[in-house]
Design a protein around this motif. Structure first.
Motif, PDB file in Angstrom:
ATOM      1  N   GLY A 299       0.770  -1.230   0.000  1.00 16.24           N
ATOM      2  CA  GLY A 299       0.000   0.000   0.000  1.00 16.24           C
ATOM      3  C   GLY A 299       0.806   1.287   0.000  1.00 16.24           C
ATOM      4  O   GLY A 299       0.237   2.374   0.034  1.00 16.24           O
ATOM      5  N   LYS A 300       2.121   1.180  -0.049  1.00  9.28           N
ATOM      6  CA  LYS A 300       2.969   2.371  -0.072  1.00  9.28           C
ATOM      7  C   LYS A 300       3.751   2.399  -1.377  1.00  9.28           C
ATOM      8  O   LYS A 300       4.133   1.365  -1.908  1.00  9.28           O
ATOM      9  CB  LYS A 300       3.928   2.358   1.124  1.00  9.28           C
ATOM     10  N   GLU A 301       3.986   3.605  -1.881  1.00  6.97           N
ATOM     11  CA  GLU A 301       4.713   3.771  -3.136  1.00  6.97           C
ATOM     12  C   GLU A 301       6.158   4.180  -2.854  1.00  6.97           C
ATOM     13  O   GLU A 301       6.421   5.060  -2.043  1.00  6.97           O
ATOM     14  CB  GLU A 301       4.020   4.846  -3.970  1.00  6.97           C
ATOM     15  N   TYR A 302       7.082   3.514  -3.537  1.00  7.10           N
ATOM     16  CA  TYR A 302       8.514   3.787  -3.371  1.00  7.10           C
ATOM     17  C   TYR A 302       9.116   4.205  -4.703  1.00  7.10           C
ATOM     18  O   TYR A 302       8.848   3.597  -5.726  1.00  7.10           O
ATOM     19  CB  TYR A 302       9.245   2.533  -2.876  1.00  7.10           C
ATOM     20  N   LYS A 303       9.959   5.228  -4.655  1.00 10.74           N
ATOM     21  CA  LYS A 303      10.684   5.675  -5.844  1.00 10.74           C
ATOM     22  C   LYS A 303      12.142   5.248  -5.786  1.00 10.74           C
ATOM     23  O   LYS A 303      12.869   5.359  -6.766  1.00 10.74           O
ATOM     24  CB  LYS A 303      10.586   7.193  -5.977  1.00 10.74           C
ATOM     25  N   GLU A 304      12.562   4.771  -4.605  1.00  9.64           N
ATOM     26  CA  GLU A 304      13.948   4.356  -4.397  1.00  9.64           C
ATOM     27  C   GLU A 304      14.029   3.470  -3.169  1.00  9.64           C
ATOM     28  O   GLU A 304      13.063   3.371  -2.396  1.00  9.64           O
ATOM     29  CB  GLU A 304      14.837   5.587  -4.185  1.00  9.64           C
ATOM     30  N   VAL A 305      15.172   2.849  -3.001  1.00  8.47           N
ATOM     31  CA  VAL A 305      15.452   2.089  -1.783  1.00  8.47           C
ATOM     32  C   VAL A 305      16.897   2.400  -1.382  1.00  8.47           C
ATOM     33  O   VAL A 305      17.784   2.503  -2.230  1.00  8.47           O
ATOM     34  CB  VAL A 305      15.218   0.572  -1.974  1.00  8.47           C
ATOM     35  N   ASP A 306      17.088   2.564  -0.093  1.00 11.83           N
ATOM     36  CA  ASP A 306      18.404   2.930   0.438  1.00 11.83           C
ATOM     37  C   ASP A 306      19.066   1.699   1.049  1.00 11.83           C
ATOM     38  O   ASP A 306      18.600   1.162   2.050  1.00 11.83           O
ATOM     39  CB  ASP A 306      18.235   4.022   1.497  1.00 11.83           C
ATOM     40  N   LEU A 307      20.160   1.275   0.451  1.00 11.86           N
ATOM     41  CA  LEU A 307      20.914   0.118   0.938  1.00 11.86           C
ATOM     42  C   LEU A 307      22.197   0.522   1.655  1.00 11.86           C
ATOM     43  O   LEU A 307      23.078  -0.299   1.859  1.00 11.86           O
ATOM     44  CB  LEU A 307      21.258  -0.813  -0.231  1.00 11.86           C
ATOM     45  N   SER A 308      22.310   1.787   2.051  1.00 14.48           N
ATOM     46  CA  SER A 308      23.566   2.252   2.657  1.00 14.48           C
ATOM     47  C   SER A 308      23.889   1.539   3.963  1.00 14.48           C
ATOM     48  O   SER A 308      25.052   1.513   4.376  1.00 14.48           O
ATOM     49  CB  SER A 308      23.550   3.771   2.853  1.00 14.48           C
ATOM     50  N   GLY A 309      22.902   0.913   4.586  1.00 12.69           N
ATOM     51  CA  GLY A 309      23.163   0.130   5.794  1.00 12.69           C
ATOM     52  C   GLY A 309      24.077  -1.053   5.540  1.00 12.69           C
ATOM     53  O   GLY A 309      24.611  -1.648   6.475  1.00 12.69           O
ATOM     54  N   ILE A 310      24.300  -1.391   4.270  1.00 15.01           N
ATOM     55  CA  ILE A 310      25.179  -2.504   3.924  1.00 15.01           C
ATOM     56  C   ILE A 310      26.593  -2.260   4.447  1.00 15.01           C
ATOM     57  O   ILE A 310      27.317  -3.192   4.775  1.00 15.01           O
ATOM     58  CB  ILE A 310      25.177  -2.766   2.401  1.00 15.01           C
ATOM     59  N   GLU A 311      26.953  -0.981   4.554  1.00 11.97           N
ATOM     60  CA  GLU A 311      28.305  -0.639   5.010  1.00 11.97           C
ATOM     61  C   GLU A 311      28.516  -0.920   6.493  1.00 11.97           C
ATOM     62  O   GLU A 311      29.653  -0.976   6.950  1.00 11.97           O
ATOM     63  CB  GLU A 311      28.604   0.826   4.703  1.00 11.97           C
TER      64      GLU A 311
END
Length: 95
Positions: free
Chosen positions: A16-28
Motif C-alpha cells: 500500500g505504499k509507493e517507493y521511488k527508491e530504496v536505500d541500501l547504505s546500511g550494507i556498510e
C-alpha cells in the motif's frame, strides 16, 4: 546521493505504499555475523549455490538486512529493479 540509494525507473508499490527508491547504505555497517545469518537464511530457504553472494536470493537477504525492509519487498520488485539491487549488493560484497 549515496551510491547505495537505488532509484526505481517507475514507482513501486509494496503493501500500500509507493517507493521511488530504496536505500541500501546500511550494507556498510553489516557485520560478519550478519553475513553468517544471511548464509543460514539462504540455505534454509531451500536455495543452493556454490557462491551464495552471486545469487539473486542471497542479494535480497542482504538488501533486506541493509535496508530494514522485509525480504518480500525485494522479492516482489520488477525484474529490472531486482537486478539493480543484486548488482549493487554483489559489487559491495566482491569489492
Amino acid at each position: 546521493m549515496s551510491e547505495f540509494v537505488i532509484q526505481f525507473r517507475k514507482p513501486y508499490k509494496f503493501e500500500g505504499k509507493e517507493y521511488k527508491e530504496v536505500d541500501l547504505s546500511g550494507i556498510e555497517t553489516l557485520s560478519t555475523k550478519d553475513l553468517i545469518d544471511a548464509d543460514k537464511q539462504f540455505n534454509t530457504s531451500g536455495q543452493m549455490a556454490i557462491m551464495n553472494e552471486m545469487t539473486t536470493g542471497y542479494s535480497c537477504i542482504i538488501a533486506s538486512k541493509a535496508s530494514g525492509k522485509p525480504i518480500e519487498f525485494f522479492e516482489s520488485l520488477p525484474a529490472g529493479e531486482g537486478l539493480k539491487v543484486k548488482n549493487r549488493v554483489m559489487g559491495f560484497l566482491n569489492a
